[in-house]
Design an enzyme around this catalytic site. Structure first.
Site, short mmCIF file in Angstrom:
data_model
loop_
_atom_site.label_atom_id
_atom_site.label_comp_id
_atom_site.label_asym_id
_atom_site.label_seq_id
_atom_site.Cartn_x
_atom_site.Cartn_y
_atom_site.Cartn_z
N HIS A 250 3.86 -2.19 3.01
CA HIS A 250 3.91 -0.85 2.42
C HIS A 250 5.24 -0.71 1.70
CE1 HIS A 250 1.08 -0.76 5.77
NE2 HIS A 250 0.44 0.18 5.10
N HIS B 69 -6.28 3.36 -3.40
CA HIS B 69 -6.08 3.55 -1.96
C HIS B 69 -6.33 5.01 -1.60
CE1 HIS B 69 -4.71 1.93 1.83
NE2 HIS B 69 -3.66 2.70 1.90
N HIS C 275 -4.71 9.42 0.84
CA HIS C 275 -4.62 8.51 1.99
C HIS C 275 -5.46 9.00 3.17
CE1 HIS C 275 -3.16 5.57 4.86
NE2 HIS C 275 -2.73 4.89 3.81
N ASP D 188 0.82 -1.22 0.00
CA ASP D 188 0.00 0.00 0.00
C ASP D 188 0.85 1.26 0.00
OD1 ASP D 188 -2.03 -1.81 0.33
OD2 ASP D 188 -2.81 -0.94 2.18
N ASP D 189 0.19 2.36 -0.33
CA ASP D 189 0.67 3.74 -0.12
C ASP D 189 1.66 4.26 -1.16
OD1 ASP D 189 -0.83 3.27 2.13
OD2 ASP D 189 0.68 3.88 3.57
N TYR E 163 -6.61 2.18 6.38
CA TYR E 163 -6.85 1.68 7.74
C TYR E 163 -7.86 0.53 7.78
CZ TYR E 163 -4.95 6.36 8.01
OH TYR E 163 -4.18 7.47 7.76
NI NI Z 1 -2.37 2.96 3.58
#
Ligand code: NI
Length: 187
Positions: free
Chosen positions: A151, A60, A64, A9-10, A101
């Site tokens: 991540h 995503h 964020h 993610d991210d 989350y």
């Molecule tokens: Ni995230």
């Protein structure tokens, strides 16, 4: 033989994401990347590379943010813009959603036209920033059918994930194929 879906993610965050893509390519492993929309325009080459090399890309949010408690319009603004930005780079493929989350509420469920993907194994890589910890969680906890959360912002996560792949690929007692979330769902 079992199947695992490694998810990151991210990103995109080329400094670490490119090293991860190199390592995945060397090992013949496919993963899934849930991207934050805002950096996609600046790092189109990295995003295009993910798609070209057979990885799955998902949403995503734009900045964020937690989607919990948002109105349909707010959700649409976060996800619609992210979807358009990614699709402008990789084409009109379906983009699954991982909500930041893991927060999911009824409004989001009703709005989302695409599968919502959470996870079943959490490496907590953001907390420990320790490659050995990431590797240990994957090797010791992941079972057939698991979706592993990481991540690609952290060099420790990249090293830990690749070390876990090396360990699992060298074993004969516990063998896994590393697949995308879509492939895992189809299996
Ligand atoms: Ni995230």
């Amino acid at each position: 033989k079992g199947y695992l879906a490694l998810t990151f993610d991210d990103g995109p965050w080329p400094k670490t994401t490119e090293a991860l893509l190199d390592g995945l390519a060397q090992r013949g492993v496919k993963a899934t990347f849930f991207l934050v929309g805002a950096p996609v325009a600046d790092h189109q080459d990295t995003v295009r590379r993910m798609a070209d090399e057979g990885h799955q890309i998902g949403l995503h949010t734009w900045h964020h943010v937690s989607l919990q408690g948002m109105t349909r319009e707010e959700i649409a603004a976060q996800l619609g813009k992210t979807q358009q930005t990614i699709q402008a780079v990789v084409g009109p493929e379906e983009l699954m959603l991982r909500p930041p989350y893991g927060f999911v509420d009824e409004t989001l469920k009703q709005w989302a036209k695409t599968p919502i993907v959470c996870w079943s194994v959490d490496t907590e890589d953001w907390k420990y920033r320790d490659a050995d910890h990431v590797k240990k969680v994957i090797v010791e906890q992941a079972q057939d059918g698991d979706v592993v959360l990481m991540h690609d912002l952290y060099e420790t996560s990249v090293r830990g994930a690749l070390a876990a792949i090396d360990e699992l690929q060298s074993r004969t007692d516990k063998t896994y194929a590393f697949v995308t979330v879509s492939q895992l769902a189809a299996i």
